[in-house]
Write a protein that holds these residues in place. Sequence first.
Motif, PDB file in Angstrom:
ATOM      1  N   SER A 311       3.080  -1.774  -2.594  1.00  0.00           N
ATOM      2  CA  SER A 311       3.637  -0.229  -2.427  1.00  0.00           C
ATOM      3  C   SER A 311       2.056  -0.250  -3.134  1.00  0.00           C
ATOM      4  N   VAL A 312       1.776  -0.879  -3.881  1.00  0.00           N
ATOM      5  CA  VAL A 312       0.720  -0.409  -4.954  1.00  0.00           C
ATOM      6  C   VAL A 312      -0.059  -1.513  -5.244  1.00  0.00           C
ATOM      7  N   VAL A 313      -1.468  -2.254  -4.339  1.00  0.00           N
ATOM      8  CA  VAL A 313      -2.100  -3.867  -4.482  1.00  0.00           C
ATOM      9  C   VAL A 313      -3.272  -3.368  -5.982  1.00  0.00           C
ATOM     10  N   TRP A 314      -3.946  -4.757  -5.709  1.00  0.00           N
ATOM     11  CA  TRP A 314      -5.046  -5.088  -6.698  1.00  0.00           C
ATOM     12  C   TRP A 314      -5.610  -5.389  -5.115  1.00  0.00           C
ATOM     13  N   MET A 315      -7.293  -4.623  -5.922  1.00  0.00           N
ATOM     14  CA  MET A 315      -8.492  -5.414  -5.261  1.00  0.00           C
ATOM     15  C   MET A 315      -9.609  -5.910  -6.174  1.00  0.00           C
ATOM     16  N   MET A 316     -10.051  -7.188  -5.815  1.00  0.00           N
ATOM     17  CA  MET A 316     -10.212  -7.750  -7.027  1.00  0.00           C
ATOM     18  C   MET A 316     -11.702  -7.831  -6.517  1.00  0.00           C
TER      19      MET A 316
END
Length: 478
Positions: A311-316
């Motif tokens: 539901s929440v992700v990281w963009m690196m």
Amino acid sequence: MTSLARNKATAAAMVVAAGAGVWAGQNGLLHLPQVQPSATTSETSPATPSGGAIYYRDPDKRPFYSMTPRKTDDGRDYVPVLASEDVNFDAEPAAEVAPGERKIKFYRNPMGLPDTSPVPKKDSMGMDYIAVYEVEDSDDGSVKVSLGKLQRTGVETALIGRQVLTRTIKAPGVVQLDERRIAVVAPRYDGFVASVGPATTASHVKRGDELVTLFSQEVVGWAANLGVEIDADRRKSSNKTEGNGRSIGAARRLENLGAPLEFIDAVRRTGQVPNTFIVRAPLDGVVLERNAVDGQAFKAGDVLFRIADHSVVWMMADVAEGDIDALKVGQPVQVTTRAWPGRVFKGNVAIVYPHLMKETRTARVRIELANSDLALLPDMYGDVAISTGEGVPVVAVPTSAVIDSGARQVVLVDRGEGRFEPRAVKVGRRGDGFAEILDGVAEGDRVVVNGNFLIDAESNLQAALKAFSEPAKPEVTP
């Protein structure tokens, strides 16, 4: 001459005339001079045509031209067009300057060559030299450009004001899972898998869904001890509902082993010890790994399931070394992906990693993105746009107004009536389309934002002409 031959000759003449700019006049792009009827006074009489014939036009003013004398089909001569009657791009309208107001200083070559003359003359093509007036040859560093030339070349100016500089940093990025939203099911005891629930790899589970049913001799043994302790406690206690608390030891051991709470409560409530117990999903998410099969034996620490909340992700994102100074935690970010064209994912900078990747000379930036519909998948590529800026208005000009030679920066200040002053400026931060001006111009000045290179070239030309017109200084002999 046959009609076909005449038509071919006429077509060839039109092509040649178009190359000389005459075709443009017939199509409304330029205004060709028209022969005016004679007037009774000298004030309204047109100037006497001068110069040699540069081409010949049809006597009926039809769009037929020739570079050499010729006749029409009915035997009439083509009319010669003299040099002074052709299109002049540099001359100002005669009504703008009254006679005697300006004094001619010298005449310059009409083709821009570094050749001047103190008296009127013509070049080798019969074109008149252009007069340079004293008012145009200013010593204050400004440059004068004819109003007609400014209009034709599309020179634009703008007032200097205060702008909030926003600089957009663009970088590539990769989607990764949030480390805080990953869980594993790894028992702290040895045992066997009695049966596996319906969850499989890549399926979505909710918190509390059944994953697997297990049997463990260690867990069952301590559960039996818990039952014995509870029974003995109840018999020896006068208050059978409360007990004296001696059953805490076995229950604490079961909790330390990670036995399900519903299993422990069932033993306390019924005094019976089930042979198996159910392990449920610890969070909502997607099953990344399913290593359990029916009848499988496992050791303490073996991973049976791995689950991640998407539901929440990281963009690196990998940001260039030169843009690190503008990055701050909390700045808004927009992300686009090839998988979802036209869709923009919004997030914020969560952390700027405190080290560089020496191979790429970039800094890693973590961006948190909401992903309620699971559109962003791990390892998906994206284009990141980070909005940076202080949020304080500063004196700024469009970046197109700055002429940057590398050693210094210059803007052209509009002083009105076609006169422009080159002025050196000190440029600060740059934003999306604007540059901060620290020194050189002030708020309210008008600068050139389009066509400044034309005026810059005109300034260089006038400087060269001025150098040619100045008398040489006598050499001083020792």
